[in-house]
Scaffold this active site. Structure first.
Site, mmCIF file in Angstrom:
data_model
loop_
_atom_site.group_PDB
_atom_site.id
_atom_site.type_symbol
_atom_site.label_atom_id
_atom_site.label_comp_id
_atom_site.label_asym_id
_atom_site.label_seq_id
_atom_site.Cartn_x
_atom_site.Cartn_y
_atom_site.Cartn_z
ATOM 1 N N LYS A 1 5.228 4.394 -0.942
ATOM 2 C CA LYS A 1 5.505 5.734 -1.475
ATOM 3 C C LYS A 1 6.854 6.269 -0.992
ATOM 4 O O LYS A 1 7.426 7.157 -1.618
ATOM 5 C CB LYS A 1 4.355 6.680 -1.105
ATOM 6 C CG LYS A 1 3.072 6.330 -1.863
ATOM 7 C CD LYS A 1 1.847 7.062 -1.331
ATOM 8 C CE LYS A 1 0.591 6.617 -2.097
ATOM 9 N NZ LYS A 1 -0.645 7.162 -1.516
ATOM 10 N N GLY B 1 0.823 -1.200 0.000
ATOM 11 C CA GLY B 1 0.000 0.000 0.000
ATOM 12 C C GLY B 1 0.859 1.254 0.000
ATOM 13 O O GLY B 1 1.963 1.280 -0.558
ATOM 14 N N SER B 2 0.369 2.283 0.658
ATOM 15 C CA SER B 2 1.031 3.591 0.573
ATOM 16 C C SER B 2 2.358 3.668 1.314
ATOM 17 O O SER B 2 3.088 4.653 1.168
ATOM 18 C CB SER B 2 0.094 4.681 1.086
ATOM 19 O OG SER B 2 -0.984 4.841 0.192
ATOM 20 N N THR B 3 2.714 2.653 2.110
ATOM 21 C CA THR B 3 4.063 2.663 2.699
ATOM 22 C C THR B 3 5.111 2.612 1.587
ATOM 23 O O THR B 3 6.233 3.072 1.769
ATOM 24 C CB THR B 3 4.282 1.474 3.668
ATOM 25 O OG1 THR B 3 4.094 0.247 2.963
ATOM 26 C CG2 THR B 3 3.321 1.544 4.845
#
Length: 438
Positions: free
Chosen positions: A130, A126-128
């Protein structure tokens, strides 16, 4: 009994010792005549772990009743401070041989209690992820802190719209606020500009798609795709639209909680990837160490100091700043740096769901996984953690409170000590000099 699982299996030769006995002379009918030789027994040695009992207990309490995993590392040497995988099982049932009924129950349990999720659970990050995008983009000079993209709630690409989690968008946005507010549209474009192969290169340097080398059986490498990986795996070319999914930690990418803790630790220490270890030394009966395990450096990444500083500052504002997604990891008097993530378990279409449907109306098994990665304190890090709560929804509300509780206990025991860990500026400069000298 013989150790069959985890640490006991790996260190069985040290723990077991050697049984003693007697060499006896007997006559033709087996009667004992005399003892020829006494063989003394040798008790097993003790294993001293890197795990901190108080921090481990705090982690188990924080994870109670939740499915998922949490692992805490010392970013300055790779020592594992705490490790929890839920649900777990009672190892006592294996004492003296496991009953067939108990074994069937464990094997057929849909929650897989025998799986050590820390090293064997693979999940979209997921957004980790990024954080990986940001490092790759800046190191490859396709991204700078001043790069501006406009988010109106979605990005039209390849004949379809790729949505941002925020329906109305974030407007004109730059890197710092994009990390803090976790803007998907910004990172779709970061990923597209850097390209899948360079993104994969930096992700591998950070330990994704690689086994960490921890001394436990059946560690999974996860998946960090590239165009060559897809050609080999599916005999198909890579499509640019697939990079968009990878850039927000979806698509083919799959990571273990231990790998994501390593990402946090590498950002924390300025570029060293240590092999995670959980045994500090083997002790003999006299209490002296007969074998010690020094830190093992797997890789040194020559980060540009401004790049890593930019990312750390943004990760601090994720927890401490206005509009950050990780406020529930905040600690009084200690600057925690973090990144939340929410990873889709199954597509809305597959689950028969409407996009944007309220979380509490979604069946539990289809709810998103919640991620949070963090380290603290910002300038002299002493602990790095990753936590995933399966079907927990938003990482900021499900996983961040776990990290808060673990860090709170850690710093009660070990107040921030600048002398205990290197200053980032010096650490990064030292690493870069070491790289140039190699």
């Amino acid at each position: 009994e013989i150790g069959k699982f985890g640490l006991e299996r790996g260190w069985e030769p040290f723990l077991r010792g050697e049984a003693g006995g007697q060499e006896i002379e007997v006559d033709s009918v087996g009667r004992r005549l005399r003892v020829l030789k006494e063989i003394p027994d040798h008790p097993g040695k003790s294993i001293v772990l890197t795990l901190d009992l108080d921090v481990q207990q705090a982690a188990e309490q924080a994870m109670a009743g939740k499915m998922g995993a949490m692992v805490a590392l010392d970013p300055n040497n790779g020592d594992i401070l705490a490790m929890v995988s839920n649900p777990s099982f009672d190892p006592d049932i294996f004492g003296g041989g496991v009953k067939a009924a108990d074994w069937r129950k464990l094997m057929n349990d849909p929650d897989h209690p025998l799986q050590n999720r820390v090293i064997q659970g693979t999940y979209p990050p997921g957004s980790t992820f990024k954080i990986v995008d940001s490092i790759a983009g800046m190191e490859e000079h396709t991204l700078s802190p001043e790069t501006t993209y406009n988010c109106n709630g979605g990005l039209w690409f390849g004949g379809r719209t790729y949505h941002c989690w925020r329906k109305h968008g974030h407007g004109a946005i730059q890197l710092h606020r994009a990390i803090v507010s976790s803007c998907d549209v910004f990172f779709y474009q970061v990923g597209q500009k850097v390209g899948i192969d360079k993104l994969s290169h930096w992700a591998h340097l950070l330990g994704l798609g690689e086994r960490s080398g921890i001394a436990l059986d059946n560690e999974k490498a996860g998946t960090m795709p590239s165009s060559a990986w897809k050609q080999k795996r599916f005999h198909e070319r890579w499509y640019p639209a697939e990079t968009l999914s990878v850039a927000i930690g979806q698509g083919y990418v799959a990571t273990t909680p231990l790998q994501m803790a390593q990402v946090a630790a590498i950002v924390a220490n300025g570029g060293i990837r240590y092999r995670p270890q959980f045994v500090r030394e083997v002790e003999g009966l006299d209490g002296n160490a007969t074998k010690s395990y020094e830190p093992i450096i797997e890789d040194r990444i020559a980060f540009d100091l401004p790049i890593i500083t930019e990312i750390r500052t943004a990760m601090s504002d994720v927890v401490n700043g206005a509009g950050g997604t990780g406020h529930k990891a905040k600690l009084d008097g200690i600057e925690v740096c973090g990144k939340s993530g929410t990873a889709q378990v199954v597509g809305n279409k597959a689950a028969n769901l409407e996009s944007g449907e309220d979380e509490d109306k979604i069946p539990y098994k289809y709810r998103d996984n919640g991620w949070f990665i963090a380290f603290a304190p910002k300038d002299h890090p002493q602990i790095a953690i990753a936590c995933i709560i399966e079907h927990g929804g938003h990482g900021g509300s499900s996983a961040a409170p776990v990290i808060h509780d673990v860090m709170k206990r850690f710093f009660e025991l070990y107040p921030p000590n600048p002398a205990a860990s290197p200053d980032l500026t010096n650490a990064v400069q030292d690493h870069n000099l070491a790289q140039r000298d190699d």
